[in-house]
Design a protein around this motif. Sequence first.
Motif, mmCIF file in Angstrom:
data_model
loop_
_atom_site.group_PDB
_atom_site.id
_atom_site.type_symbol
_atom_site.label_atom_id
_atom_site.label_comp_id
_atom_site.label_asym_id
_atom_site.label_seq_id
_atom_site.Cartn_x
_atom_site.Cartn_y
_atom_site.Cartn_z
ATOM 1 N N PRO A 2 0.757 -1.261 -0.032
ATOM 2 C CA PRO A 2 0.156 0.149 -0.116
ATOM 3 C C PRO A 2 0.828 1.297 -0.140
ATOM 4 C CG PRO A 2 -0.893 -1.613 1.538
ATOM 5 C CD PRO A 2 0.501 -2.266 1.127
ATOM 6 N N LEU A 48 2.303 1.841 -3.369
ATOM 7 C CA LEU A 48 1.261 2.347 -4.443
ATOM 8 C C LEU A 48 1.000 3.833 -4.154
ATOM 9 C CD1 LEU A 48 -0.675 1.513 -6.669
ATOM 10 C CD2 LEU A 48 -2.291 0.610 -4.875
ATOM 11 N N GLU A 49 0.745 3.864 -2.877
ATOM 12 C CA GLU A 49 0.549 5.524 -2.547
ATOM 13 C C GLU A 49 1.573 6.533 -3.156
ATOM 14 O OE1 GLU A 49 -1.631 7.693 0.921
ATOM 15 O OE2 GLU A 49 -0.295 6.230 1.629
ATOM 16 N N THR A 108 1.596 6.887 -6.840
ATOM 17 C CA THR A 108 0.321 7.680 -7.424
ATOM 18 C C THR A 108 -0.025 8.890 -6.639
ATOM 19 O OG1 THR A 108 -1.041 6.214 -5.730
ATOM 20 C CG2 THR A 108 -0.905 5.514 -7.777
ATOM 21 N N VAL A 119 -5.583 0.626 -9.743
ATOM 22 C CA VAL A 119 -5.558 0.928 -8.212
ATOM 23 C C VAL A 119 -6.835 0.424 -7.682
ATOM 24 C CG1 VAL A 119 -5.691 2.731 -6.313
ATOM 25 C CG2 VAL A 119 -4.083 2.908 -8.334
ATOM 26 N N SER A 141 -8.308 7.715 -3.553
ATOM 27 C CA SER A 141 -8.000 7.614 -2.458
ATOM 28 C C SER A 141 -8.708 6.628 -1.554
ATOM 29 C CB SER A 141 -8.363 9.120 -1.824
ATOM 30 O OG SER A 141 -9.616 9.482 -2.128
ATOM 31 N N SER A 154 -9.911 3.497 -2.523
ATOM 32 C CA SER A 154 -9.005 2.414 -2.599
ATOM 33 C C SER A 154 -7.603 2.239 -1.885
ATOM 34 C CB SER A 154 -8.882 1.877 -4.072
ATOM 35 O OG SER A 154 -10.154 1.607 -4.478
ATOM 36 N N LEU A 155 -7.007 3.423 -1.791
ATOM 37 C CA LEU A 155 -5.558 3.457 -1.196
ATOM 38 C C LEU A 155 -5.985 3.203 0.441
ATOM 39 C CD1 LEU A 155 -3.883 6.320 -2.944
ATOM 40 C CD2 LEU A 155 -3.419 3.778 -3.125
ATOM 41 N N GLU A 156 -7.016 3.863 0.864
ATOM 42 C CA GLU A 156 -7.565 3.742 2.326
ATOM 43 C C GLU A 156 -7.833 2.208 2.459
ATOM 44 O OE1 GLU A 156 -10.320 6.493 3.428
ATOM 45 O OE2 GLU A 156 -9.141 8.086 2.622
ATOM 46 N N HIS A 192 -4.663 0.179 2.731
ATOM 47 C CA HIS A 192 -3.898 0.469 4.176
ATOM 48 C C HIS A 192 -4.640 -0.463 5.187
ATOM 49 C CE1 HIS A 192 -0.522 3.270 3.101
ATOM 50 N NE2 HIS A 192 -1.331 3.853 2.196
#
Length: 187
Positions: A38, A41-42, A45, A68, A113, A115-117, A120
Amino acid sequence: MDSVELEKLKYPIGQHHEQTYFSEEDIQHWIRDISSFPEQLEQITASLTEEQLEYLHRPDGWTVRQLVHHCADSHMNALMRSKLALTEHKPVVTTYDEVKWAKLNDSMAADISSSLEILHGIHQRWTMLLDNLNEAQLKRTFYHPGQRREVSLGGVIDHYSWHGKHHLAHIRQALEYKGDFEREYIL
């Protein structure tokens, strides 16, 4: 673009080949890969524009945005399947059509954001789960009807170590080529 070049674009780090034997060191290495995904990836991006999020990773491929969101979808399923394998005897897991999921509105248009959350949170819990597996638990399996085979938790860890690196490479590729595959590239 010939078939060899397309294959390199489809599998920039090579195709996944599941190991039939793996050591404790392999497992720990793969878990570290899963744990760090994660954040990686963050980082890749973090400063992307809306235009860059729409770059394709290969001809007829997915956009960076879709990649993502796909990772969040895929890794949610992997965590659930892992937990099922640990709590049920050889459960049959549900499959999903990842290509159709990638074409749904949330994958096509949502801000990354969310999907990033999700990633994580999933990876924090997933890593905690994986870090505490014993040898017998690593051999537990689920049946994947789409693949028509049993998959061990050790195999899941192996695959998702590769999966994260595979899609990070896709994003790097999309950014390098600016999503433009109409001209010739030296690969």
